[in-house]
Design an enzyme around this catalytic site. Structure first.
Site, short mmCIF file in Angstrom:
data_model
loop_
_atom_site.label_atom_id
_atom_site.label_comp_id
_atom_site.label_asym_id
_atom_site.label_seq_id
_atom_site.Cartn_x
_atom_site.Cartn_y
_atom_site.Cartn_z
N GLY A 215 1.09 8.74 1.19
CA GLY A 215 1.83 9.62 2.08
C GLY A 215 2.95 10.38 1.39
O GLY A 215 2.90 10.66 0.20
N GLY B 282 -4.67 11.05 -1.23
CA GLY B 282 -5.32 12.13 -0.49
C GLY B 282 -4.86 13.52 -0.86
O GLY B 282 -5.70 14.41 -1.09
N ASP C 203 -5.66 1.67 3.16
CA ASP C 203 -5.07 0.66 4.05
C ASP C 203 -6.01 -0.54 4.18
O ASP C 203 -5.58 -1.70 4.10
CB ASP C 203 -4.82 1.25 5.44
CG ASP C 203 -3.69 2.26 5.45
OD1 ASP C 203 -2.84 2.22 4.54
OD2 ASP C 203 -3.65 3.09 6.38
N LYS D 22 0.86 -1.18 0.00
CA LYS D 22 0.00 0.00 0.00
C LYS D 22 0.90 1.23 0.00
O LYS D 22 1.76 1.38 0.87
CB LYS D 22 -0.93 0.00 1.21
CG LYS D 22 -1.90 1.20 1.22
CD LYS D 22 -1.31 2.38 1.96
CE LYS D 22 -2.19 3.62 1.84
NZ LYS D 22 -1.71 4.73 2.70
#
Length: 283
Positions: free
Chosen positions: A31, A64, A183, A28
């Site tokens: 970030g 994000g 996640d 995954k």
């Protein structure tokens, strides 16, 4: 670096390559490792190397910051409740465009430029991810909870020599489109594939006993220890859902789950192919 040092590194890596050959590893990715071009190139080269030494790699990604940027451009404010994005109809359209479009295809292109073979997918393809509306006290809109995983299209991609790059958009049973926590999606996919490892890339070293002390890293953790660490406040805040994903994956048959610092270049290779390893491993 002299030739003897290079040879020593390769010899050290050999048993780990043999151990992981032919196995499936779900990564995954998100970030800071996704924001920095330098780190992105390092992650993509790590994944291509894993493929070249015979590992079946499945890359699951979020996005994000890119979603926030696009919402800002349209004048729409990003809103979160309990760490989850409030996703109305307009927002889910943007989320789908960003994740399944721009971010997904950018990662495919990076992998291809690094010498790999990759194919972009999202949870809507082949009804891979089916979801129901996440039931919460406050209405989050089109935020979903995965109800089922159909791994056929992922397995076909691996069999044909491709790295599946999966954005976490899921379908509903009445034509809805849902935003899924990356996640959680990675954990569900890893469990369904019977993966040897699940790797979650994050923005800290791993699970720390003291968040202000990087030297307090918990390098290995039995899933049975997790409730006590939650009670003691060691596992708290944003680390709770990450650890819970790892626990669910391990209890569902995944061999090991790792929380790695995506800010460290080649963190995946250091974890997989060296004696030291980094991050926190749950077993």
């Amino acid at each position: 670096m002299d030739n003897s040092k290079r040879a020593e590194i390769l010899i050290q890596a050999m048993p780990y390559i043999q151990k992981n050959y032919g196995k499936t590893i779900v990564v995954k990715y998100g970030g800071n490792a996704m924001l920095s071009e330098e780190l992105k190139e390092a992650v993509m080269s790590d994944i291509v190397l894993m493929q070249l030494v015979g590992i079946n790699v499945v890359l699951v990604h979020g996005g994000g910051p890119e979603i926030n940027y696009m919402l800002d451009k349209t004048g729409k404010k990003s809103e979160f409740k309990n760490g989850l994005r409030v996703t109305d109809k307009e927002t889910i359209d943007i989320v789908q465009q960003v994740l399944a479009g721009k971010v997904n295809k950018s990662l495919v292109q990076h992998l291809t430029q690094s010498g790999g073979r990759a194919i972009g997918l999202c949870g809507l393809d082949g009804r891979m991810l089916m979801a129901k509306k996440l039931a919460t006290a406050e209405d989050l809109g089109f935020v979903g909870e995965i109800d089922s995983v159909n791994p056929l299209i992922i397995m076909d991609s691996l069999k044909n020599g491709y790295i599946p790059v999966i954005s976490t958009i899921a379908g509903g049973y009445n034509g809805e489109v849902y935003n899924i926590n990356a996640d959680l999606a990675a954990a569900k996919i890893a469990a369904k594939l019977g993966a040897k490892k699940l790797i979650l890339m994050t923005d800290i070293r791993g699970l720390l006993r003291d968040v202000n002390d990087d030297e307090s890293l918990i390098s290995t953790l039995n899933v049975s220890e997790v409730p006590l660490l939650k009670k003691e406040g060691v596992i708290k805040g944003g680390m709770i859902p990450k650890v819970d994903c790892c626990v669910e994956a391990v209890r569902s048959g995944v061999g090991r789950a790792h929380i790695l610092d995506g800010r460290i270049k080649h963190s995946i290779l250091l974890e997989l192919f060296s004696d030291e390893g980094i991050g926190t491993m749950l077993y």
